[in-house]
Design a protein around this motif. Structure first.
Motif, PDB file in Angstrom:
ATOM      1  N   ASP A 164      16.578  44.423 -81.296  1.00  0.00           N
ATOM      2  CA  ASP A 164      17.608  43.846 -82.400  1.00  0.00           C
ATOM      3  C   ASP A 164      18.146  44.876 -83.237  1.00  0.00           C
ATOM      4  O   ASP A 164      19.362  44.571 -83.321  1.00  0.00           O
ATOM      5  N   ARG A 165      17.543  46.174 -83.307  1.00  0.00           N
ATOM      6  CA  ARG A 165      18.294  47.332 -84.174  1.00  0.00           C
ATOM      7  C   ARG A 165      19.772  47.951 -82.975  1.00  0.00           C
ATOM      8  O   ARG A 165      20.699  48.033 -83.636  1.00  0.00           O
ATOM      9  N   ILE A 166      19.369  47.796 -81.822  1.00  0.00           N
ATOM     10  CA  ILE A 166      20.519  48.266 -80.704  1.00  0.00           C
ATOM     11  C   ILE A 166      21.749  47.073 -81.046  1.00  0.00           C
ATOM     12  O   ILE A 166      22.636  47.199 -81.002  1.00  0.00           O
ATOM     13  N   ASP A 167      21.301  45.778 -80.918  1.00  0.00           N
ATOM     14  CA  ASP A 167      22.098  44.754 -81.045  1.00  0.00           C
ATOM     15  C   ASP A 167      23.267  44.882 -82.226  1.00  0.00           C
ATOM     16  O   ASP A 167      24.256  44.619 -82.224  1.00  0.00           O
ATOM     17  N   GLY A 168      22.479  45.121 -83.488  1.00  0.00           N
ATOM     18  CA  GLY A 168      22.893  45.122 -84.658  1.00  0.00           C
ATOM     19  C   GLY A 168      23.934  46.339 -84.617  1.00  0.00           C
ATOM     20  O   GLY A 168      24.881  46.127 -85.446  1.00  0.00           O
ATOM     21  N   ALA A 169      23.541  47.473 -84.226  1.00  0.00           N
ATOM     22  CA  ALA A 169      24.038  48.669 -84.449  1.00  0.00           C
ATOM     23  C   ALA A 169      25.420  48.787 -83.556  1.00  0.00           C
ATOM     24  O   ALA A 169      26.549  49.465 -83.891  1.00  0.00           O
ATOM     25  N   ILE A 170      25.233  48.538 -82.119  1.00  0.00           N
ATOM     26  CA  ILE A 170      26.156  48.799 -81.170  1.00  0.00           C
ATOM     27  C   ILE A 170      26.586  47.594 -80.326  1.00  0.00           C
ATOM     28  O   ILE A 170      26.996  47.577 -79.109  1.00  0.00           O
ATOM     29  N   ALA A 209      25.917  45.755 -71.568  1.00  0.00           N
ATOM     30  CA  ALA A 209      24.856  46.193 -71.033  1.00  0.00           C
ATOM     31  C   ALA A 209      23.797  45.622 -71.717  1.00  0.00           C
ATOM     32  O   ALA A 209      23.631  45.775 -72.986  1.00  0.00           O
ATOM     33  N   ASP A 210      22.764  44.793 -71.105  1.00  0.00           N
ATOM     34  CA  ASP A 210      21.629  44.132 -71.707  1.00  0.00           C
ATOM     35  C   ASP A 210      20.400  45.351 -71.539  1.00  0.00           C
ATOM     36  O   ASP A 210      20.243  45.900 -70.628  1.00  0.00           O
ATOM     37  N   TYR A 216      29.933  47.602 -75.199  1.00  0.00           N
ATOM     38  CA  TYR A 216      28.759  47.258 -76.188  1.00  0.00           C
ATOM     39  C   TYR A 216      27.498  46.961 -75.523  1.00  0.00           C
ATOM     40  O   TYR A 216      27.382  46.803 -74.269  1.00  0.00           O
ATOM     41  N   ALA A 217      26.365  47.156 -76.346  1.00  0.00           N
ATOM     42  CA  ALA A 217      25.024  46.942 -75.900  1.00  0.00           C
ATOM     43  C   ALA A 217      24.605  45.599 -76.431  1.00  0.00           C
ATOM     44  O   ALA A 217      25.124  45.158 -77.538  1.00  0.00           O
TER      45      ALA A 217
END
Length: 123
Positions: A59-65, A47-48, A78-79
């Motif tokens: 970027d925090r979302i991308d890095g974590a999940i 999901a974008d 994943y996101a």
């Protein structure tokens, strides 16, 4: 991705960013308007997403999940943290959004998601 999986991504994104409003763009945005679409519409495992008020936190979302994360390995979806520039949206797009707000998105409080289809023709 199912609506429940998207709601999980919303909760996790809220925990990661301490934000409560998100925009979902791309194919998974259908889950805002159609919570139980035909299976052909739920094939994607990503999901974008970006925080409406603080898109720089994507970027925090991308890095974590994001893809390849422990979250992805554990749940199979994943996101992808994106930004407002990811989608070319038509004028007045905020009047056409669908709000996802329920118990499944309220892990820490009110979580609101605005989804819209990028396939709509601009007006």
């Amino acid at each position: 991705m199912t609506r429940e999986e998207l709601e999980h991504i919303i909760r996790a994104s809220g925990d990661i960013t301490d934000q409560y409003e998100f925009v979902i763009v791309g194919s998974q945005s259908i889950l805002g308007a159609v919570p139980r679409p035909e299976d052909v519409f739920t094939v994607s495992m990503e999901a974008d997403i970006y925080p409406l008020q603080a898109p720089e936190l994507a970027d925090r979302i991308d890095g974590a999940i994001g893809e390849g994360s422990q979250f992805h390995e554990t749940y199979g979806y994943y996101a992808q943290g994106v930004g407002p520039e990811t989608a070319c949206v038509p004028a007045g797009w905020m009047q056409r959004v669908h709000r996802i707000q329920n118990r499944n998105t309220q892990d820490r409080g009110l979580a609101t998601v605005w989804t819209f289809s990028t396939s709509s023709s601009p007006r």
